[in-house]
Design an enzyme around this catalytic site. Sequence first.
Site, PDB file in Angstrom:
ATOM      1  N   ASP A 125      -0.451   2.396  -6.412  1.00 29.81           N
ATOM      2  CA  ASP A 125       1.244   2.806  -5.876  1.00 29.81           C
ATOM      3  C   ASP A 125       0.171   3.968  -4.519  1.00 29.81           C
ATOM      4  O   ASP A 125      -0.099   4.906  -4.716  1.00 29.81           O
ATOM      5  CB  ASP A 125       2.231   3.103  -7.184  1.00 29.81           C
ATOM      6  CG  ASP A 125       3.605   2.808  -6.195  1.00 29.81           C
ATOM      7  OD1 ASP A 125       3.711   2.174  -5.042  1.00 29.81           O
ATOM      8  OD2 ASP A 125       4.426   3.281  -6.371  1.00 29.81           O
TER       9      ASP A 125
ATOM     10  N   HIS B 166      -2.332  -1.089   2.117  1.00 28.80           N
ATOM     11  CA  HIS B 166      -2.956  -1.682   1.921  1.00 28.80           C
ATOM     12  C   HIS B 166      -4.467  -1.802   1.602  1.00 28.80           C
ATOM     13  O   HIS B 166      -5.454  -2.221   0.968  1.00 28.80           O
ATOM     14  CB  HIS B 166      -2.630  -2.981   1.969  1.00 28.80           C
ATOM     15  CG  HIS B 166      -1.016  -3.513   1.192  1.00 28.80           C
ATOM     16  ND1 HIS B 166      -0.272  -2.640   0.780  1.00 28.80           N
ATOM     17  CD2 HIS B 166       0.535  -3.261   1.915  1.00 28.80           C
ATOM     18  CE1 HIS B 166       0.805  -2.645   0.180  1.00 28.80           C
ATOM     19  NE2 HIS B 166       1.835  -3.446   0.982  1.00 28.80           N
TER      20      HIS B 166
ATOM     21  N   LEU C 106     -18.554  -3.697 -17.125  1.00 26.68           N
ATOM     22  CA  LEU C 106     -17.204  -3.509 -16.968  1.00 26.68           C
ATOM     23  C   LEU C 106     -15.763  -5.402 -16.871  1.00 26.68           C
ATOM     24  O   LEU C 106     -16.351  -5.171 -15.944  1.00 26.68           O
ATOM     25  CB  LEU C 106     -16.395  -2.555 -15.581  1.00 26.68           C
ATOM     26  CG  LEU C 106     -14.844  -2.379 -15.807  1.00 26.68           C
ATOM     27  CD1 LEU C 106     -14.459  -1.286 -16.488  1.00 26.68           C
ATOM     28  CD2 LEU C 106     -15.166  -2.096 -13.967  1.00 26.68           C
TER      29      LEU C 106
HETATM   30  C1  IPE Z   1       4.268  -1.862  -8.538  1.00 25.48           C
HETATM   31  O1  IPE Z   1       4.396  -0.655  -7.472  1.00 25.48           O
HETATM   32  C2  IPE Z   1       3.920  -2.331  -8.310  1.00 25.48           C
HETATM   33  C3  IPE Z   1       2.368  -2.379  -7.835  1.00 25.48           C
HETATM   34  C4  IPE Z   1       1.929  -1.029  -7.528  1.00 25.48           C
HETATM   35  C5  IPE Z   1       1.545  -3.844  -7.391  1.00 25.48           C
HETATM   36  P1  IPE Z   1       6.076  -0.802  -6.359  1.00 25.48           P
HETATM   37  O2  IPE Z   1       5.772  -0.173  -5.076  1.00 25.48           O
HETATM   38  O3  IPE Z   1       6.799  -2.389  -6.238  1.00 25.48           O
HETATM   39  O4  IPE Z   1       6.872  -0.610  -7.440  1.00 25.48           O
HETATM   40  P2  IPE Z   1       8.654  -0.016  -6.979  1.00 25.48           P
HETATM   41  O5  IPE Z   1       9.166  -0.706  -5.946  1.00 25.48           O
HETATM   42  O6  IPE Z   1       8.233   1.638  -6.587  1.00 25.48           O
HETATM   43  O7  IPE Z   1       9.504  -0.163  -8.140  1.00 25.48           O
HETATM   44  C1  IPE Z   2       1.571  -0.267  -3.671  1.00 26.21           C
HETATM   45  O1  IPE Z   2       1.767   0.188  -2.329  1.00 26.21           O
HETATM   46  C2  IPE Z   2       1.001  -1.688  -3.371  1.00 26.21           C
HETATM   47  C3  IPE Z   2       1.491  -2.555  -3.504  1.00 26.21           C
HETATM   48  C4  IPE Z   2       3.081  -2.831  -4.087  1.00 26.21           C
HETATM   49  C5  IPE Z   2       1.609  -4.184  -3.844  1.00 26.21           C
HETATM   50  P1  IPE Z   2       3.350  -0.226  -1.821  1.00 26.21           P
HETATM   51  O2  IPE Z   2       2.803  -0.850  -1.294  1.00 26.21           O
HETATM   52  O3  IPE Z   2       4.523  -0.070  -3.074  1.00 26.21           O
HETATM   53  O4  IPE Z   2       3.632   1.787  -1.608  1.00 26.21           O
HETATM   54  P2  IPE Z   2       4.733   2.274  -0.801  1.00 26.21           P
HETATM   55  O5  IPE Z   2       5.247   2.781  -2.417  1.00 26.21           O
HETATM   56  O6  IPE Z   2       5.604   1.679  -0.739  1.00 26.21           O
HETATM   57  O7  IPE Z   2       4.136   3.413  -0.391  1.00 26.21           O
HETATM   58 MG    MG Z   3       4.982   0.988  -4.545  1.00 26.87          MG
END
Ligand code: IPE
Ligand code: IPE
Ligand code: MG
Length: 260
Positions: free
Chosen positions: A35, A52, A146
């Site tokens: 995240d 990303h 892995l």
């Molecule tokens: C969880 O992250 C999903 C992934 C890392 C793929 P999100 O960014 O979607 O989660 P929330 O919305 O903060 O709970």
């Molecule tokens: C995690 O990073 C990747 C996915 C959920 C696909 P985020 O896109 O949720 O990044 P933040 O949480 O908005 O910073």
């Molecule tokens: Mg996120």
Amino acid sequence: MFKKLFSQKQSQPDEADHPLTGLGLIPEHIAIIMDGNGRWATKRSLPRIAGHHEGMKTVRKITRHANDLGVKVLTLYAFSTENWTRPKKEVEFLMRLPEEFLGTYLPELVERNVRVQIMGDFDSLPTHTQRAVQKAMDETKDNTGLILNFALNYGSRAEIVQAMKAIAHAVKQGKLEPEDVTDQCIAEHLMTKHLMEPDLLIRTSGEVRLSNFMLWQLAYTEFWFTDVLWPDFDEACLNEAIQVFQKRNRRYGGLEGESK
Ligand code: IPE
Ligand code: IPE
Ligand code: MG
């Protein structure tokens, strides 16, 4: 009855330190909620997708490191069933990332004996994403190192619902008795049926929640949260998480050093 690839039991802590890092006991299965990509980009006045893209490089780095450490399974939460609610452009970019990642790094994964798998609703992915992932799974299916398990279009509640439906059908058809519905039976209907449960869960970016990730499987997993954003996560961060894990005392509801 499915046979688990690995035992739930860990190797003993008195094992010799790992030759690479001196880290000692290495968790067999590490699961990561990757995240913070968006925030990483926003902090740099970049579009979210730049985060990303950068996060993809971290996936490569952490996969290599986990493989070198002798981790058996690395499960990475890449896209949740709820992430479809994001702006179309971002979703499209995220659905192109597996192609880009595998297009670049698949030869390296093959060479390093990594086996790619995915868990999630595969059929609802765009065809181009399915194709890239399928190719990677096919080309690495005989690898014995892995297991790199991507949670892609994954949601734990959807997974549990699917398992419950399958069990209900089996009971209705007389293939299962209600008494057969045990912990083990449920675990064998989940997408992780061939894997051991995670020993260590990591979430980056400072959020302290599961966001619909492996709700069943994490029952006795050790959790480690860090404020580091996923694109900044590196080998040292993983080592730190493992070192913290090694100091934890996993009791599984029992008492330390005592059994019946
Ligand atoms: C969880 O992250 C999903 C992934 C890392 C793929 P999100 O960014 O979607 O989660 P929330 O919305 O903060 O709970
Ligand atoms: C995690 O990073 C990747 C996915 C959920 C696909 P985020 O896109 O949720 O990044 P933040 O949480 O908005 O910073
Ligand atoms: Mg996120």
